[in-house]
Scaffold this motif. Sequence first.
Motif, mmCIF file in Angstrom:
data_model
loop_
_atom_site.group_PDB
_atom_site.id
_atom_site.type_symbol
_atom_site.label_atom_id
_atom_site.label_comp_id
_atom_site.label_asym_id
_atom_site.label_seq_id
_atom_site.Cartn_x
_atom_site.Cartn_y
_atom_site.Cartn_z
ATOM 1 N N CYS A 1 35.546 32.670 47.788
ATOM 2 C CA CYS A 1 36.952 32.316 47.917
ATOM 3 C C CYS A 1 37.803 33.573 48.134
ATOM 4 N N CYS B 1 39.264 24.578 51.786
ATOM 5 C CA CYS B 1 38.289 24.877 52.837
ATOM 6 C C CYS B 1 36.897 24.380 52.475
ATOM 7 N N CYS C 1 33.616 27.089 48.561
ATOM 8 C CA CYS C 1 33.093 27.253 47.193
ATOM 9 C C CYS C 1 32.071 26.162 46.874
HETATM 10 S S1 SF4 Z 1 38.237 25.230 48.533
HETATM 11 FE FE1 SF4 Z 1 37.239 26.691 47.169
HETATM 12 S S2 SF4 Z 1 36.842 28.522 48.437
HETATM 13 FE FE2 SF4 Z 1 38.314 27.248 49.557
HETATM 14 S S3 SF4 Z 1 40.289 28.074 48.957
HETATM 15 FE FE3 SF4 Z 1 39.882 26.365 47.565
HETATM 16 S S4 SF4 Z 1 38.895 27.296 45.796
HETATM 17 FE FE4 SF4 Z 1 38.829 28.828 47.444
#
Ligand code: SF4
Lengths: 242, 552
Positions: A165, A202, A205
């Motif tokens: 992230c 996105c 993670c």
């Molecule tokens: S989905 Fe996960 S990796 Fe993507 S911005 Fe959010 S916390 Fe960060």
Amino acid sequence: MTSAVSSGESITLKIDDKDISCRSGETILAVARENNIDIPTLCFMEGLSVWGGCRLCLVEVAGSPKLQAACATVCTEGMNVVTASPRLKEYRKMIVEMLFAERNHVCSVCVSNGHCELQDMAVKLEIDHVRFPYRYPHLQVDNSHDRARMDHNRCILCTRCVRVCAEIEGAHTKDVKGRGVLAAIIHDLDQPWGESETCTSCGKCVNVCPTGALTHRGTAVGEMQKKTDFLPYLTLMRRTES
Amino acid sequence: MKPEELTSMMEKARADMQAFDHHINVCTESGCISLQSDLLLKTLGDEVKHRGLTEKVCVKGVGCMGLCCNGPLVKANTTLYQNVKSEHAPAIVDSLSSQPVQELLCDTQQPFFTRQKLIVRENSGRVDPESLIDCIAHGAYQALLKVLTSMTPQQVIQEIADSGLRGRGGAGFPTGLKWATVAKAPGTRKYVICNGDEGDPGAFMDRSMMEGDPHRVLEGMAIAAYAVGAQQGVIYVRAEYPLAVKRLTKAINMAHRHDLIGHNIFGTKFDFNVEIRLGAGAFVCGEETALIASVEGKRGLPRPRPPYPANSGLFGCPTLINNVETYANIAPIINNGAASFAQIGTEKSKGTKIFALTGKIKNTGLIEVPMGIRLKDIIYDIAGGIPDGRAFKAVQTGGPSGGCIPADMLDITVDYESLTKAGSIMGSGGMIVMDETSNMVDVARFFMEFCMTESCGKCVPCRVGTYEMHELLDRIYEKRGTLDDLQLLKDLCGMVKQTSLCGLGQSAPNPVLSTLRYFEHEYLDLINQAQASEADRNAAAKGESIKLEVLS
Ligand code: SF4
Ligand SMILES: Cc1cc2nc3c(=O)[nH]c(=O)nc-3n(C[C@H](O)[C@H](O)[C@H](O)COP(=O)(O)O)c2cc1C
Ligand code: SF4
């Protein structure tokens, strides 16, 4: 960028009695894997910064009194590395057993059952039971995000999600709070994930998480499969662009 | 400041000091302040003022005089008084020109004082830590002057290496070698860091140094910076030491104002600035890589070494990191020469070491003793033995990373090697004495609880291993343990020691290992008791069922 570009100088070393040559700057882990020598890892992920926390990749290096983490140790000329002595195998087993004892890993009801790196590791290391007292902590499931779910019961604190992230997505939504066994992944200033202002949704993670801690919403037992192929691709693209 | 100015300042300050007929020094470090020595200092000052003696009697606050258990301590000329309260102020002022106040007298001829060797702490209890002038009168910054005006960096490093000084922060790494490594490391920006985190339970040597003689620490850092080629220094102090922070801040500001740090020190090309960073009180932030991360504004987590800070430390630059006491050793080495330092101590452990004596011991407080002194002499002679007619059981050195040394090992000498051989470590200087009422399993459990709650959680063996070891120790101590639990505990000790990422985890099993080495019978006793009471319970249950049968 994360992985050091090796300077090209050639080095020879021995890993598990095999004569191997590599370029200076390469880690023991990278060289071993290139040569089909398997060293187990959980927190390591190609394309992310080195963490050195799971300690599964510890190897013996002749002449060094301490065990070295293969992911963080650079090869040097004439090095003699042992990757799977009986002692190392025993330590690895104990480490994975401790991960099972630390939180609540109930594979039979886990969405990642059958596609879980922790489970696979237990199989690989031939673990048949856990000899340590279980902690059975009371932990939360964060269901507040509209696309993903965080189940702290299944988290092993490898911090791959934190690193992807921050380092790849650039959002740095996730981080770790607390110390020792009370450490936990948080979002922003320890808010529910769904209320995070920095998360771009996105999903990176979720895909780098080795267990069923981070999953897509709506998946049931055994249905969650991670896709990690984006990471080498992104890393390569960014390196060639810059 | 020009070189001559320091000398003239020193001479003037000394003359001013000698103009007084009498001197009253009051300890104003945290220990005595907690017994209101700050009020005492004010009362003594007022008393002198009311009697119109301000020209004749100098009353000042000073650093620790060592015998903390009898504080507040006051030195009136050469007479030492203990347990002094504000109401004693008139009597003390009276005594200056007549007989000493008998009921407050503290015998300075007792072994506690005579067997110490004060080098690092020579000015502690003599100088006013908040007065630069007073410190200069007692020789502060003379070593820095000597170094900057007559020695090359290489000569300084050689001098430190020749002295045989080893790091006082725990591991005992040769200081000269460390300085040489940082000096050699390529890079134009380098840093020196002073590690004042001091997280061991029962340790307060560094706090006392920073509160009692802060300029000595600054001077040591400046000399180190000159030797390794750094211009910027950082002192990392835990926020739980507010007085140390206040005095260090004041010392830095005063030294700045007199150009003893800053630009072109003593008219040379050497620049050196220092800033203070506060730690939030995590034991792991004393570990050098975690400390550096914390200074950088990140979470205080250790990282794998190499690279060592000497090559890649603060902001990726070569960084020298030493302990407070290590820096405090520098000025005397430069002033008196490496040879005179190397004369003290054993073959591999040179100089003196400060210890903080705590626990079941008569004289608790701070001592500075030559390396190589027998542990027995510290416990029975200097510290006065065990109070209340009880018997000595063990002494823990090195805090949660160290081990317990039992009574029949007290003949060993205090140096890095023999303490390690005995299953403990020198550590930073905490000495916790236990008497026969302590149970060693409980002691091991206490230190394991400390490690468990202070583990940063980054690596699995320490994060979960300390929890599991604590759980097993708890079971055994609460008489719920079995021989299997004991074996599992032993297995864990070996594994956590070998596989943890940083020194915290690697040394966390030490208190268990050393108590197992010398006091395994206490573990076994508890396990036997557990088995016996289990057998009793079973028998009782059986009896119960027999009774029921008869009834039915
Ligand atoms: S989905 Fe996960 S990796 Fe993507 S911005 Fe959010 S916390 Fe960060
Ligand atoms: C968990 C842990 C805590 C530490 N705490 C301290 C500390 O409080 N003060 C200190 O000087 N060194 C501490 N150290 C040692 C430092 O990492 C480092 O070795 C030391 O500051 C180097 O200084 P020296 O060479 O002067 O001893 C600690 C190490 C570990 C592993
Ligand atoms: S050994 Fe303990 S304190 Fe050190 S990195 Fe590992 S978890 Fe953190």
